[in-house]
Write a protein that holds these residues in place. Structure first.
Motif, PDB file in Angstrom:
ATOM      1  N   VAL A 224       0.845  -1.205   0.000  1.00  0.00           N
ATOM      2  CA  VAL A 224       0.000   0.000   0.000  1.00  0.00           C
ATOM      3  C   VAL A 224       0.874   1.246   0.000  1.00  0.00           C
ATOM      4  CG1 VAL A 224      -1.710   1.328   1.302  1.00  0.00           C
ATOM      5  CG2 VAL A 224      -1.964  -1.156   1.067  1.00  0.00           C
ATOM      6  N   SER A 225       1.905   1.255   0.833  1.00  0.00           N
ATOM      7  CA  SER A 225       2.812   2.405   0.887  1.00  0.00           C
ATOM      8  C   SER A 225       3.523   2.601  -0.446  1.00  0.00           C
ATOM      9  CB  SER A 225       3.824   2.208   2.014  1.00  0.00           C
ATOM     10  OG  SER A 225       4.789   3.244   2.019  1.00  0.00           O
ATOM     11  N   TYR A 226       4.087   1.518  -0.986  1.00  0.00           N
ATOM     12  CA  TYR A 226       4.853   1.599  -2.233  1.00  0.00           C
ATOM     13  C   TYR A 226       3.986   2.094  -3.389  1.00  0.00           C
ATOM     14  CZ  TYR A 226       7.938   0.120  -6.052  1.00  0.00           C
ATOM     15  OH  TYR A 226       8.734   0.088  -7.170  1.00  0.00           O
ATOM     16  N   LEU A 227       2.807   1.501  -3.547  1.00  0.00           N
ATOM     17  CA  LEU A 227       1.937   1.911  -4.656  1.00  0.00           C
ATOM     18  C   LEU A 227       1.520   3.372  -4.528  1.00  0.00           C
ATOM     19  CD1 LEU A 227      -0.299  -1.276  -4.975  1.00  0.00           C
ATOM     20  CD2 LEU A 227       1.432  -0.493  -6.605  1.00  0.00           C
ATOM     21  N   SER A 228       1.341   3.821  -3.290  1.00  0.00           N
ATOM     22  CA  SER A 228       0.906   5.211  -3.090  1.00  0.00           C
ATOM     23  C   SER A 228       1.997   6.219  -3.427  1.00  0.00           C
ATOM     24  CB  SER A 228       0.436   5.418  -1.645  1.00  0.00           C
ATOM     25  OG  SER A 228       1.527   5.540  -0.745  1.00  0.00           O
ATOM     26  N   GLN A 229       3.229   5.740  -3.622  1.00  0.00           N
ATOM     27  CA  GLN A 229       4.308   6.640  -4.037  1.00  0.00           C
ATOM     28  C   GLN A 229       4.248   6.909  -5.542  1.00  0.00           C
ATOM     29  OE1 GLN A 229       6.049   7.707  -1.247  1.00  0.00           O
ATOM     30  NE2 GLN A 229       4.718   6.210  -0.239  1.00  0.00           N
ATOM     31  N   CYS A 230       3.697   5.951  -6.311  1.00  0.00           N
ATOM     32  CA  CYS A 230       3.709   6.115  -7.773  1.00  0.00           C
ATOM     33  C   CYS A 230       2.325   6.269  -8.370  1.00  0.00           C
ATOM     34  CB  CYS A 230       4.466   4.963  -8.442  1.00  0.00           C
ATOM     35  SG  CYS A 230       3.858   3.315  -8.062  1.00  0.00           S
ATOM     36  N   MET A 231       1.297   6.241  -7.567  1.00  0.00           N
ATOM     37  CA  MET A 231      -0.067   6.522  -8.019  1.00  0.00           C
ATOM     38  C   MET A 231      -0.895   6.858  -6.785  1.00  0.00           C
ATOM     39  SD  MET A 231      -1.521   2.660  -8.741  1.00  0.00           S
ATOM     40  CE  MET A 231       0.051   2.022  -9.362  1.00  0.00           C
ATOM     41  N   SER A 232      -1.937   7.622  -6.966  1.00  0.00           N
ATOM     42  CA  SER A 232      -2.871   7.809  -5.858  1.00  0.00           C
ATOM     43  C   SER A 232      -3.844   6.639  -5.869  1.00  0.00           C
ATOM     44  CB  SER A 232      -3.626   9.138  -5.991  1.00  0.00           C
ATOM     45  OG  SER A 232      -4.371   9.180  -7.190  1.00  0.00           O
ATOM     46  N   LEU A 233      -4.065   6.086  -4.701  1.00  0.00           N
ATOM     47  CA  LEU A 233      -5.040   5.014  -4.550  1.00  0.00           C
ATOM     48  C   LEU A 233      -6.357   5.613  -4.089  1.00  0.00           C
ATOM     49  CD1 LEU A 233      -2.723   2.434  -2.753  1.00  0.00           C
ATOM     50  CD2 LEU A 233      -3.475   2.367  -5.146  1.00  0.00           C
ATOM     51  N   GLN A 234      -7.440   5.163  -4.695  1.00  0.00           N
ATOM     52  CA  GLN A 234      -8.757   5.719  -4.403  1.00  0.00           C
ATOM     53  C   GLN A 234      -9.637   4.697  -3.691  1.00  0.00           C
ATOM     54  OE1 GLN A 234      -9.049   8.874  -5.030  1.00  0.00           O
ATOM     55  NE2 GLN A 234      -7.077   8.932  -6.101  1.00  0.00           N
ATOM     56  N   PRO A 235     -10.622   5.165  -2.916  1.00  0.00           N
ATOM     57  CA  PRO A 235     -11.549   4.227  -2.266  1.00  0.00           C
ATOM     58  C   PRO A 235     -12.185   3.293  -3.292  1.00  0.00           C
ATOM     59  CG  PRO A 235     -11.883   6.452  -1.433  1.00  0.00           C
ATOM     60  CD  PRO A 235     -10.928   6.573  -2.585  1.00  0.00           C
ATOM     61  N   GLY A 236     -12.143   2.010  -3.002  1.00  0.00           N
ATOM     62  CA  GLY A 236     -12.694   1.024  -3.912  1.00  0.00           C
ATOM     63  C   GLY A 236     -11.698   0.428  -4.865  1.00  0.00           C
TER      64      GLY A 236
END
Length: 282
Positions: A224-236
């Protein structure tokens, strides 16, 4: 709390599983189980309902994907040390990221289509993460705060298109029906340690995969941390976290792949079970 969606394809209604394993209808409470109801406050409101006070759903309706209106279906490859070994590939220094198209998403017990001309369609039981609130540049220590819950995913894969035809893995991962999700999303408060879950998969009663999330290279917090560095994660948004050993491609001495008319069964401890029959594309 176990949240699900039931009903015909494209007409799913929101539901909750009660302590007796019966489906309770939530359609008078929320419009859908999607990003709009997956933050902590919204889940707390749903948790406050006594399931017995909700209408009981009769019969055995089709179970749909446990999350609706999924914006991103992000997947991680080679994320189990023992799976990397069976693939004769080095342990990756950073998460290997690919995508499944949202058109691949289907219900946990929907039939899976073998693509035209395919001889190398494979199976992969995986732990799914459902994002509950927007995440961008998230610290690993706080990463679980952004998780709404977990689910079972079958990362069905066509190995020829994935590995033997030039380009990205995505081509072999995103065929229609290659993303069964569900049967329900189990909220994170009921999964105290996502890195200690048994998971397995069988084809026609033969158990090929029998692993544990203990052998993940990159755990849920890291992903979750890693992906949030290269894209914004959205609810769902949904993240599929990789598979343990036992995929068809890794069977020795000769790989084993899916054929029309077979049955896959797969499960993750505490998260429910899926079952799909395979059929040939028209």
């Amino acid at each position: 709390m176990k949240l699900l969606r039931y009903g015909p394809k494209g007409q799913e209604k929101p539901g909750m599983l009660d302590a007796q394993g019966k489906i309770r209808d939530l359609s008078q409470v929320v419009g859908d189980i999607d990003g709009s109801v997956l933050d902590d406050a919204s889940l707390a409101k749903l948790r406050a309902f006594d399931p017995a006070s909700l209408p009981l759903v009769d019969g055995n309706p089709r179970i749909g994907p446990c999350v609706g209106k999924i914006g991103k279906f992000v997947c991680i490859g080679l994320n189990y040390a023992d799976h990397a070994a069976e693939s004769n590939l080095p342990v990756p220094p950073e998460p290997v990221i690919f995508n499944k198209w949202t058109s691949a998403i289907c219900g946990p017990d929907d039939d899976v289509e073998i693509p035209r001309g395919s001889k190398k369609t494979d199976w992969e039981v995986e732990l799914g993460i459902v994002i509950g609130k927007a995440a961008k540049y998230v610290d690993e220590a706080n990463a679980l705060d952004y998780v709404a819950g977990y689910c079972v995913i079958n990362d069905v894969s066509e190995r020829e298109w994935q590995l033997e035809r030039a380009g990205q893995w995505d081509k072999g991962k995103g065929f229609d029906t290659f993303g069964p999700i569900g049967p329900w999303m189990v909220t994170r408060d009921e999964v105290p340690d996502p890195q200690n879950l048994k998971l397995w998969l069988e084809v026609d009663g033969h158990r090929y995969q029998n692993g544990s999330t203990k052998t993940m290279i990159f755990g849920v917090k890291k992903l979750v941390s890693y992906l949030s560095q290269c894209m914004s994660l959205q609810p769902g948004d949904v993240i599929s976290t990789g598979t343990p050993p036992g995929v068809g491609m890794g069977v020795k001495p000769s790989p084993v792949y899916l054929k029309p008319g077979q049955t896959m069964r797969l499960s993750i401890e505490g998260l429910g079970e899926q079952q799909q029959k395979t059929y040939a594309a028209d």
